[in-house]
Design a protein around this motif. Structure first.
Motif, short mmCIF file in Angstrom:
data_model
loop_
_atom_site.label_atom_id
_atom_site.label_comp_id
_atom_site.label_asym_id
_atom_site.label_seq_id
_atom_site.Cartn_x
_atom_site.Cartn_y
_atom_site.Cartn_z
N CYS A 1 0.84 -1.20 0.00
CA CYS A 1 0.00 0.00 0.00
C CYS A 1 0.87 1.25 0.00
CB CYS A 1 -0.86 0.06 1.26
SG CYS A 1 -2.13 -1.18 1.36
N SER A 2 0.34 2.29 -0.56
CA SER A 2 1.03 3.57 -0.46
C SER A 2 0.90 4.08 0.98
CB SER A 2 0.39 4.57 -1.42
OG SER A 2 -0.93 4.89 -0.99
N ASP A 3 1.75 5.00 1.34
CA ASP A 3 1.68 5.58 2.69
C ASP A 3 0.33 6.24 2.92
OD1 ASP A 3 4.22 4.74 3.24
OD2 ASP A 3 5.17 6.67 2.81
N GLU A 4 -0.19 6.86 1.88
CA GLU A 4 -1.50 7.53 1.98
C GLU A 4 -2.62 6.53 2.28
OE1 GLU A 4 -4.48 9.92 -0.99
OE2 GLU A 4 -2.33 10.29 -1.18
N MET A 5 -2.58 5.37 1.58
CA MET A 5 -3.61 4.36 1.82
C MET A 5 -3.46 3.76 3.22
SD MET A 5 -4.81 1.01 -0.31
CE MET A 5 -5.51 1.96 -1.65
N ARG A 6 -2.23 3.53 3.65
CA ARG A 6 -2.00 3.01 5.01
C ARG A 6 -2.63 3.94 6.04
NH1 ARG A 6 4.23 0.91 5.30
NH2 ARG A 6 4.21 -0.14 3.30
N GLU A 7 -2.35 5.21 5.87
CA GLU A 7 -2.88 6.18 6.83
C GLU A 7 -4.39 6.27 6.74
OE1 GLU A 7 -2.83 8.25 10.04
OE2 GLU A 7 -1.00 7.39 9.21
N SER A 8 -4.96 6.07 5.55
CA SER A 8 -6.41 6.08 5.39
C SER A 8 -7.06 4.92 6.12
CB SER A 8 -6.79 6.05 3.91
OG SER A 8 -6.43 7.25 3.29
N PHE A 9 -6.46 3.72 6.04
CA PHE A 9 -6.98 2.58 6.79
C PHE A 9 -6.92 2.88 8.29
CE2 PHE A 9 -6.29 -0.30 3.07
CZ PHE A 9 -7.54 -0.89 3.09
N ARG A 10 -5.79 3.38 8.72
CA ARG A 10 -5.61 3.70 10.15
C ARG A 10 -6.65 4.72 10.59
NH1 ARG A 10 0.13 4.82 12.32
NH2 ARG A 10 -0.29 4.07 14.38
N TYR A 11 -6.83 5.76 9.81
CA TYR A 11 -7.78 6.82 10.14
C TYR A 11 -9.21 6.30 10.18
CZ TYR A 11 -10.22 11.28 9.89
OH TYR A 11 -11.05 12.35 10.14
N THR A 12 -9.56 5.43 9.24
CA THR A 12 -10.91 4.86 9.17
C THR A 12 -11.24 4.10 10.45
OG1 THR A 12 -10.82 4.71 6.76
CG2 THR A 12 -12.41 3.29 7.88
N VAL A 13 -10.34 3.25 10.89
CA VAL A 13 -10.58 2.46 12.10
C VAL A 13 -10.53 3.36 13.33
CG1 VAL A 13 -9.72 0.57 13.54
CG2 VAL A 13 -9.77 0.34 11.06
N LYS A 14 -9.59 4.29 13.35
CA LYS A 14 -9.47 5.20 14.49
C LYS A 14 -10.75 6.02 14.67
CE LYS A 14 -6.36 8.73 16.27
NZ LYS A 14 -5.14 9.51 16.01
N LYS A 15 -11.29 6.53 13.58
CA LYS A 15 -12.53 7.32 13.68
C LYS A 15 -13.71 6.46 14.10
CE LYS A 15 -12.81 11.16 13.05
NZ LYS A 15 -12.64 12.25 14.02
N ALA A 16 -13.78 5.23 13.63
CA ALA A 16 -14.86 4.33 14.03
C ALA A 16 -14.77 4.05 15.52
CB ALA A 16 -14.80 3.03 13.23
N LYS A 17 -13.58 3.76 16.01
CA LYS A 17 -13.41 3.51 17.44
C LYS A 17 -13.70 4.76 18.25
CE LYS A 17 -10.38 1.11 19.35
NZ LYS A 17 -9.04 0.98 19.88
N GLN A 18 -13.34 5.90 17.72
CA GLN A 18 -13.62 7.16 18.41
C GLN A 18 -15.13 7.38 18.53
OE1 GLN A 18 -12.04 10.59 16.37
NE2 GLN A 18 -11.97 11.80 18.24
N TYR A 19 -15.86 7.05 17.50
CA TYR A 19 -17.32 7.17 17.54
C TYR A 19 -17.91 6.24 18.60
CZ TYR A 19 -22.21 6.85 16.16
OH TYR A 19 -23.58 6.85 16.18
N ILE A 20 -17.42 4.99 18.62
CA ILE A 20 -17.91 4.03 19.62
C ILE A 20 -17.57 4.51 21.02
CG2 ILE A 20 -17.67 1.67 20.49
CD1 ILE A 20 -17.21 0.80 17.55
#
Length: 171
Positions: free
Chosen positions: A105-124
């Motif tokens: 993965c590109s660095d951008e995609m890696r960070e996007s995966f991380r951000y996606t899960v981080k935001k979901a956990k933050q919502y929970i």
């Protein structure tokens, strides 16, 4: 037997395998047919379940909307279940961005995966915090989850001061 015949045989076999893994394998064989010398090793270990963070986000949104409609609070374990991951795998998407599954993965995609899960956990986490404050029921389960999934701690500050006492002994 030529490469084309081998590809036809492989196509028959891979119908029962994971589609994405099969496609990657066939692409490598086709690359060999075009003159490549060795199969390149993109990464080892279990492949990602989602090719893009947007695919993952779509399922996350469906789960959160379903929880809202049913009046339920989302959980990390159920989110992982809905994403067809274990809880630990979900946490790896957030934390182990250098894991083998992200090597291609590109660095951008890696960070996007991380951000996606981080935001979901933050919502929970926000939902749990709301429940802790606004729900009239016992908060024990909510506190347990916040401590174990979100690093909340019961913090006691103990101030310790050292005092020097001089004692003089006389005969």
């Amino acid at each position: 037997m030529g490469v084309k015949e081998i590809l036809e045989e492989i196509n028959k076999v891979v119908e029962n395998l994971n589609y994405k893994n099969s496609i990657n394998f066939i692409e490598e064989l086709e690359r060999l047919e075009e003159g490549g010398d060795k199969m390149s090793k993109k990464y080892t270990g279990r492949p990602r379940k989602y090719e893009t963070p947007e695919q993952m986000q779509e399922i996350i949104n469906e789960y959160f909307n379903e929880c809202l409609e049913e009046g339920k609070y989302p959980t990390v374990s159920m989110l992982a279940y809905r994403l067809d991951l274990t809880r630990q795998d979900l946490l790896r998407y957030e934390g182990e961005i250098e894991a083998e599954r992200f090597k291609n993965c590109s660095d951008e995609m890696r960070e996007s995966f991380r951000y996606t899960v981080k935001k979901a956990k933050q919502y929970i986490e926000g939902q749990y915090e709301d429940r802790l404050i606004n729900d009239g029921r016992s908060p024990i389960g909510t506190i347990f989850t916040l401590k174990n999934n979100y690093n909340w701690v019961d913090k006691q500050e103990i101030e310790q001061t050292n005092k020097t006492i001089e004692i003089t002994l006389e005969d």
